[in-house]
Design an enzyme around this catalytic site. Sequence first.
Site, mmCIF file in Angstrom:
data_model
loop_
_atom_site.group_PDB
_atom_site.id
_atom_site.type_symbol
_atom_site.label_atom_id
_atom_site.label_comp_id
_atom_site.label_asym_id
_atom_site.label_seq_id
_atom_site.Cartn_x
_atom_site.Cartn_y
_atom_site.Cartn_z
ATOM 1 N N HIS A 1 0.982 -1.267 0.080
ATOM 2 C CA HIS A 1 0.188 0.000 0.148
ATOM 3 C C HIS A 1 0.862 1.073 0.129
ATOM 4 C CE1 HIS A 1 -3.750 -2.130 2.108
ATOM 5 N NE2 HIS A 1 -3.921 -1.886 0.740
ATOM 6 N N CYS B 1 -2.520 3.223 9.008
ATOM 7 C CA CYS B 1 -3.651 2.488 8.298
ATOM 8 C C CYS B 1 -4.698 1.930 9.550
ATOM 9 C CB CYS B 1 -3.202 1.194 7.576
ATOM 10 S SG CYS B 1 -1.721 0.499 8.038
#
Length: 294
Positions: A178, A274
């Site tokens: 990511h 996150c």
Amino acid sequence: MPSKPLLLLTDPAHFEVSYTINPWMQPGIWAEDPAAHLAAARRSFRALAAALGAAGARLEIMSGVAGLPDMVFPANAAVVLDRMALVARFRHPERQGEEGHFRDHFRALMGRGLLDEVAQVPPTCFQEGAGDCIWDATRGRFWAGYGQRSTRQAAAEVAAFFGQEATALELVSPRFYHLDVCFCPLSGGEILYYPPAFSAASLAAIRDIVAPEDLIEATEEDAARFNVNAVNIDDRLVMASASPRLVARLAERGYHVAEVDLLPFMMSGGGAYCMSLRLDRRSTAAGALRRVAG
Ligand code: ARG
């Protein structure tokens, strides 16, 4: 006086590592002592919440759902800007069940007057929320990761929905799957990033847009400790335990680092950024202007 940043977190009651969709996840280790790992995760979550509060955030904590352990990473659930939420489409079936729960929660937030619009990324592409699409307040643009989870086309979808520019960056390493684990724009305009995670063309794009003095290179160790996956509020950074060298380098730039033991969540491949989703971001340049004025 601007109001405090509002972050969405997910209670970790249903967190576990029960499948493998990135190279950090080892269900076998979790299974050796699930109760102890979950207890550690709850402690770790409380410490993160306390550090974010101390850094100046207000927290909105939603419940998780049994069987969807990665809901503890709400950064992947949506891109949120200007009171609009664009709900994610997950690549892996293991996480696709999260979409409906998060959509319901964002609609509830709309009911409470915190959001004006909730839509979802079209089914023609994958897009894993703010984890792969990060707002750069200094430059007034999105940076969008693709190549591991989100698809390249997702950058254009986000750009069209929000009416903002989005620069697509290709991620080439499965370990840094990511954008938020290898790229972190800071309030002063610097970007903390881990160059080996990007293709040559994407590195060139970054270096084209960001002045060299604003680029801070993380080491392999910093990236592996999920230190690039940091929450930044003004001059405060909240991140997983870091090396003294990184803390000192950031202090030279005027940032105070609060370190939290996030090992239980790192077992799933995630860190501080996150585990939170910023809900109150505005595209106006107010943040950048404040910094220049101050
Ligand atoms: N186990 C999760 C996954 O692989 C971790 C997600 C971490 N999120 C992030 N934005 N880096 O999807």
